[in-house]
Write an enzyme that holds these catalytic residues in place. Structure first.
Site, short mmCIF file in Angstrom:
data_model
loop_
_atom_site.label_atom_id
_atom_site.label_comp_id
_atom_site.label_asym_id
_atom_site.label_seq_id
_atom_site.Cartn_x
_atom_site.Cartn_y
_atom_site.Cartn_z
N PHE A 1 43.60 22.34 51.17
CA PHE A 1 43.20 23.75 51.27
C PHE A 1 41.99 23.94 52.17
CE2 PHE A 1 45.81 24.00 47.46
CZ PHE A 1 46.50 25.16 47.70
N SER B 1 44.13 34.74 49.98
CA SER B 1 44.63 33.50 49.39
C SER B 1 43.52 32.60 48.87
CB SER B 1 45.47 32.72 50.42
OG SER B 1 46.63 33.44 50.78
N TRP C 1 45.23 45.51 48.43
CA TRP C 1 46.58 45.25 47.96
C TRP C 1 46.64 45.21 46.43
CZ3 TRP C 1 49.86 46.57 51.34
CH2 TRP C 1 49.67 46.30 52.69
N ILE C 2 45.99 46.18 45.81
CA ILE C 2 45.95 46.24 44.35
C ILE C 2 47.03 47.20 43.88
CG2 ILE C 2 44.52 46.62 42.33
CD1 ILE C 2 43.69 44.30 44.28
N PHE D 1 45.38 45.19 38.34
CA PHE D 1 44.75 43.87 38.32
C PHE D 1 44.11 43.64 39.67
CE2 PHE D 1 44.89 39.20 38.69
CZ PHE D 1 44.55 38.76 37.41
N GLU E 1 51.07 36.84 45.14
CA GLU E 1 51.03 35.78 44.12
C GLU E 1 51.18 34.39 44.75
OE1 GLU E 1 50.02 37.55 42.13
OE2 GLU E 1 51.28 39.21 41.50
N LEU F 1 48.08 35.00 37.11
CA LEU F 1 48.92 34.87 38.30
C LEU F 1 50.13 34.00 38.02
CD1 LEU F 1 46.33 34.39 41.20
CD2 LEU F 1 47.61 36.45 40.61
N ASN F 2 49.98 32.96 37.22
CA ASN F 2 51.12 32.11 36.92
C ASN F 2 52.17 32.85 36.11
OD1 ASN F 2 50.58 29.74 38.31
ND2 ASN F 2 49.31 28.90 36.67
N ARG G 1 53.93 34.89 38.76
CA ARG G 1 54.75 34.02 39.61
C ARG G 1 56.04 33.62 38.90
NH1 ARG G 1 49.52 30.34 41.45
NH2 ARG G 1 48.89 31.65 43.23
#
Length: 395
Positions: A393, A138, A162-163, A129, A373, A249-250, A253
């Site tokens: 943010f 981020s 970072w895959i 992914f 994540e 992603l959720n 997580r």
């Protein structure tokens, strides 16, 4: 277990208990006896992939296409037991199922689902992914990877970092900003889309990131896409905008909420056993007041984290789990799991810095889990925005 003071195991039904015991047996038999060597040699055990498929844990929360269709709590318990072995093994299951398979299952065409999901559930194909980029880990909205419309389909250019699993994957779910796309009425349709990219494509380069101090029994890579050509049917038709990758992603997580507690539980059990068998000053280490305080503090946070994970799982199974609730679980449980692992290491003294014992290995891994994540800072700001109504943010 004696340290389950709140009898949280009594809150599980028979199917949940059976799933937990099945995965715990696998972890005790296949992961724990070998993990020190895999970690020391920075080796991801590819031979486990079909075994995990046979165990039925790859994409286990998904329905159909050879997936097990198990509950959120059952998946959470699976994540907890696998991460009691090592975060790297649980991460493989998460990348494969919660990220790559979920993206295809939720946003793919029927043909894409039939082509990939059954083989991925069996562990015959590996997925990755690709969302994170070197300059915007981020902040996915700042992605610079592009997919440009061509007469034949698409041309992909850019870099990712970072895959997980990319160098051993068969297919990559790549998120890119579309360029030159048009709607049916001729208007610009530049947005973020997902693409299924065979990793043997010309212009696809995956380079493992080495050396690492964390997640050594796992694979993370740099990716480069150089004029990589894709057919029109490579695009995930149901995903448009950042809502697509964020939904995946959720899922990941959620698994972390449980997984981090698995690492913490294993570290705690290691320290509890060690303290009972060690006899400084002619008495068990566990008889000293300061040691007992450490053990009690760890037990309290462990039980609270387990209770939080179970409550989150029940909400998810009821279809009521919200994004900010996931942030509560990810932020709290990883942070507290790290504290538990560090405290457990202190009970082990000098022996705790060797690979004969698990707490420091778990702590090193959890530094990565704390980062991916969504960092602590990201989840703090998600919750801050929920509480105040103000997004912090961007200043």
């Amino acid at each position: 277990m004696k340290h389950d003071v709140l009898d949280l195991a009594g809150q599980l039904n028979d199917a949940e208990k059976a799933q937990q015991l099945k995965v715990r047996e696998f972890t005790e038999r296949r992961i724990k006896p070998n993990i020190a060597g895999w970690f020391e040699n920075a080796e991801f055990p590819l031979e486990l992939v079909p075994e995990l498929g046979e165990l039925g844990v790859l994409g286990m929360h998904l329905e159909g296409y050879g997936c097990a269709g198990r509950s959120a709590v059952e998946y959470g318990l699976t994540a907890m037991e696998l991460e009691a072995g090592d975060s790297g093994i649980r991460t493989f299951v998460s990348v494969q199922g919660s990220l790559a398979m979920t993206a295809i299952h939720r946003w793919g065409s029927e043909a894409q689902k039939q082509r990939y999901l059954p083989a991925m559930a069996r562990g015959e194909l590996i997925g990755c992914f690709a969302l994170t980029e070197p300059q915007a880990g981020s902040d996915p909205a700042a992605m610079t990877t592009t997919a440009t419309r061509t007469r034949e389909g698409w041309r992909l250019n850019g870099v990712k970092r970072w895959i997980g699993l990319a160098s051993v994957a068969d297919v990559a779910v790549v998120w890119a900003r579309t360029m030159g796309a048009k709607t049916s009425d001729g208007q610009s349709d530049d947005t973020v889309r997902g693409f299924l990219v065979p990793t043997n494509s010309k212009g696809f380069l995956a380079t493992p990131i080495e050396p690492k101090l964390s997640m050594r029994a796992s694979i993370q890579c740099d990716l480069v896409f150089d004029e990589l050509k894709l057919a029109e049917d490579a695009v995930l038709p149901g995903a448009k905008g950042l809502g697509g990758p964020f939904s995946c992603l959720n899922e990941a997580r959620y698994g972390i909420i449980w997984g981090a507690i698995g690492a913490a539980r294993d570290a705690f059990e290691c320290a509890l056993s060690y303290a009972a068998g060690r006899e400084p000053f002619d008495q068990p280490l566990s008889s000293f007041q300061l040691t007992q305080q450490k053990l009690v503090d760890m037990m309290l946070e462990l039980q609270k984290g387990q209770l939080l994970a179970l409550h989150t799982g029940r909400l998810k199974d009821a279809g009521k789990l919200r994004a900010e609730q996931i942030s509560v679980g990810k932020l709290n449980n990883v942070r507290e799991a790290l504290k538990i692992c560090h405290t457990a290491r202190s009970i082990l003294g000098g022996n705790g810095v060797t690979l004969d014992y698990s707490p420091l290995r778990h702590a090193n891994n959890l530094e990565s889990v704390r980062t991916y994540e969504g960092t602590d800072e990201v989840h703090t700001l998600i919750l801050g925005q929920y509480l105040t109504g103000h997004s912090a943010f961007r200043s």
